[in-house]
Design an enzyme around this catalytic site. Structure first.
Site, PDB file in Angstrom:
ATOM      1  N   ASP A  48      22.368  30.863  20.434  1.00 15.13           N
ATOM      2  CA  ASP A  48      21.015  30.041  20.999  1.00 15.13           C
ATOM      3  C   ASP A  48      20.667  31.493  19.405  1.00 15.13           C
ATOM      4  OD1 ASP A  48      21.041  28.343  21.671  1.00 15.13           O
ATOM      5  OD2 ASP A  48      20.661  30.038  23.709  1.00 15.13           O
TER       6      ASP A  48
HETATM    7  N1  URA Z   1      25.326  30.060  26.423  1.00 20.15           N
HETATM    8  C1  URA Z   1      23.667  30.234  26.298  1.00 20.15           C
HETATM    9  O1  URA Z   1      22.604  29.804  27.187  1.00 20.15           O
HETATM   10  N2  URA Z   1      23.003  30.492  24.925  1.00 20.15           N
HETATM   11  C2  URA Z   1      24.223  31.150  24.085  1.00 20.15           C
HETATM   12  O2  URA Z   1      23.571  31.670  23.160  1.00 20.15           O
HETATM   13  C3  URA Z   1      25.292  31.348  24.792  1.00 20.15           C
HETATM   14  C4  URA Z   1      25.522  30.743  26.075  1.00 20.15           C
END
Ligand code: URA
Length: 230
Positions: free
Chosen positions: A102
């Site tokens: 993310d």
């Molecule tokens: N899980 C999440 O919620 N975000 C990420 O970036 C990676 C794993």
């Protein structure tokens, strides 16, 4: 392969730039200045230089990036993509992030142009292990931890058992073997907490270097590559 293709495959120069460099006598093959960008070279064995610097051929590259917050894990975005943290030659050579973190997640991201290996690492059937250091808003009780370790129902799927190593009631390391969208944030929300910090520290056989600062990258070692592609 043709000399111009040699350079474009590596992302070192465009065809036009190769022609220009050749016409200016800046390119040598085995010590001889070449006169045409269309000559054929043996990419594995010939010694090819541009401006006196040897350019080594390699079909694929593999980088470990320590992703900072604020970057999107993609090659195309109007804003900042992780590719903007690297010299342009890697994107020109077909590089892309293997999987997604993310925008606000930091840490280990593999960047490669090896599509088959990326596909394999991301396949749900492979259950590639990932570990994330996390901090959360609400303390995790034993019951919440048990739920995460057992697997939680996120509506569209039930997660596989996670591993948890707590360093305080609101921080620790979580291990998962899946990679669904926002997975860890959704898992923590489901048990009644919220992620406030997330950093990937392991991806398959790779471990994030302690001495790789946020925004920095390095080439994987030969050992890491052989573990990754095997
Ligand atoms: N899980 C999440 O919620 N975000 C990420 O970036 C990676 C794993």
């Amino acid at each position: 392969m043709r000399l111009d293709r040699f350079f474009t495959t590596l992302g070192v120069a465009t065809r036009r730039e190769v022609s220009l460099a050749v016409s200016r006598g800046r390119v040598t093959v085995n010590g001889r200045t070449v006169k045409s960008a269309s000559v054929h070279v043996d990419e594995e064995n010939d010694v090819i230089t541009l401006d006196g610097r040897e350019i080594k051929y390699r079909k694929f590259f593999y980088l470990m990036l320590n992703k900072p917050a604020g970057y999107v894990s993609s090659t195309e975005d109007a804003g900042d993509t992780v590719m903007k943290l690297l010299p342009a030659e890697y994107e020109r050579a077909g590089g892309f992030p293997c999987g997604r973190l993310d925008r606000d997640t930091v840490g280990l991201l593999l960047i490669t142009n090896d599509g088959d290996t990326a596909h394999r690492l991301l396949s749900p059937r492979r259950h590639v292990a990932k570990k994330y250091r996390f901090e959360c808003s609400e303390p995790l009780t034993d019951e919440m931890i048990k739920k995460l370790e057992h697997g939680v129902d996120l509506g569209d799927f039930v997660t596989s058992p996670a591993t948890l190593e707590m360093s305080s009631p609101t921080s620790g390391v979580i291990g998962i073997t899946e990679g669904k969208f926002h997975q860890i944030k959704r898992m923590l929300a489901e048990v009644g907490s919220g992620i406030t910090f997330l950093e990937r520290i392991k991806f398959g056989p790779l471990t994030l270097d302690d001495n790789l600062s946020r925004g920095e990258f390095r080439e994987l070692t030969a050992d890491e590559i052989s573990l990754l592609i095997s």
